[in-house]
Design a protein around this motif. Structure first.
Motif, PDB file in Angstrom:
ATOM      1  N   PRO A   2      35.913 -54.151 -33.199  1.00  0.00           N
ATOM      2  CA  PRO A   2      35.421 -55.045 -34.354  1.00  0.00           C
ATOM      3  C   PRO A   2      34.084 -54.505 -34.775  1.00  0.00           C
ATOM      4  N   ASP A   3      33.846 -54.567 -36.253  1.00  0.00           N
ATOM      5  CA  ASP A   3      32.361 -54.567 -36.584  1.00  0.00           C
ATOM      6  C   ASP A   3      31.711 -55.872 -36.378  1.00  0.00           C
ATOM      7  N   TRP A   4      31.185 -56.205 -35.462  1.00  0.00           N
ATOM      8  CA  TRP A   4      30.684 -57.587 -35.395  1.00  0.00           C
ATOM      9  C   TRP A   4      29.457 -57.790 -36.545  1.00  0.00           C
ATOM     10  N   THR A   6      29.540 -57.662 -39.513  1.00  0.00           N
ATOM     11  CA  THR A   6      30.300 -58.150 -40.841  1.00  0.00           C
ATOM     12  C   THR A   6      30.472 -59.774 -40.572  1.00  0.00           C
ATOM     13  N   CYS A  64      38.653 -61.649 -36.346  1.00  0.00           N
ATOM     14  CA  CYS A  64      38.140 -60.181 -36.734  1.00  0.00           C
ATOM     15  C   CYS A  64      38.572 -59.434 -35.590  1.00  0.00           C
ATOM     16  N   GLU A  65      38.828 -59.615 -34.266  1.00  0.00           N
ATOM     17  CA  GLU A  65      39.545 -58.793 -33.240  1.00  0.00           C
ATOM     18  C   GLU A  65      40.842 -58.540 -33.582  1.00  0.00           C
ATOM     19  N   SER A  67      42.122 -58.460 -36.687  1.00  0.00           N
ATOM     20  CA  SER A  67      42.569 -57.892 -37.865  1.00  0.00           C
ATOM     21  C   SER A  67      42.062 -56.161 -37.527  1.00  0.00           C
ATOM     22  N   THR A  68      41.326 -56.067 -36.680  1.00  0.00           N
ATOM     23  CA  THR A  68      40.758 -54.667 -36.351  1.00  0.00           C
ATOM     24  C   THR A  68      41.966 -54.054 -35.403  1.00  0.00           C
ATOM     25  N   ALA A  71      44.623 -53.018 -37.786  1.00  0.00           N
ATOM     26  CA  ALA A  71      43.990 -51.773 -38.401  1.00  0.00           C
ATOM     27  C   ALA A  71      44.292 -50.348 -37.869  1.00  0.00           C
ATOM     28  N   GLY A  72      44.148 -50.472 -36.585  1.00  0.00           N
ATOM     29  CA  GLY A  72      44.153 -49.260 -35.677  1.00  0.00           C
ATOM     30  C   GLY A  72      45.509 -48.704 -35.476  1.00  0.00           C
TER      31      GLY A  72
END
Length: 72
Positions: A2-4, A6, A64-65, A67-68, A71-72
């Motif tokens: 994740p891009d933390w 954001t 968030c985790e 959704s990441t 997405a992968g």
């Protein structure tokens, strides 16, 4: 991963917990959540064990985790 950056519920500061991502306003590393859950703890237990971390923070990190991961 994740891009933390954001996520408003976490923060990273060079001099705080060796620069690890922590729950905002605490010294509790985000990694501690995943370690405890992996070891069988519940979200409720984690919040009890780490005062200062809120349910909304935990949910935001888990969302968030998730959704990441999707997405992968």
């Amino acid at each position: 991963m994740p891009d933390w950056r954001t996520l408003a519920e976490v923060e990273q500061q060079t001099g705080l917990v060796s620069g690890e991502w922590v729950f905002r306003g605490t010294r509790v590393p985000v990694a501690a959540l995943f370690e405890n859950l992996r070891d069988g703890a519940t979200i409720e237990q984690f919040i009890e064990w780490f005062p200062g971390v809120t349910l909304s923070q935990v949910r935001a990190v888990l969302d968030c985790e998730a959704s990441t991961a999707h997405a992968g």
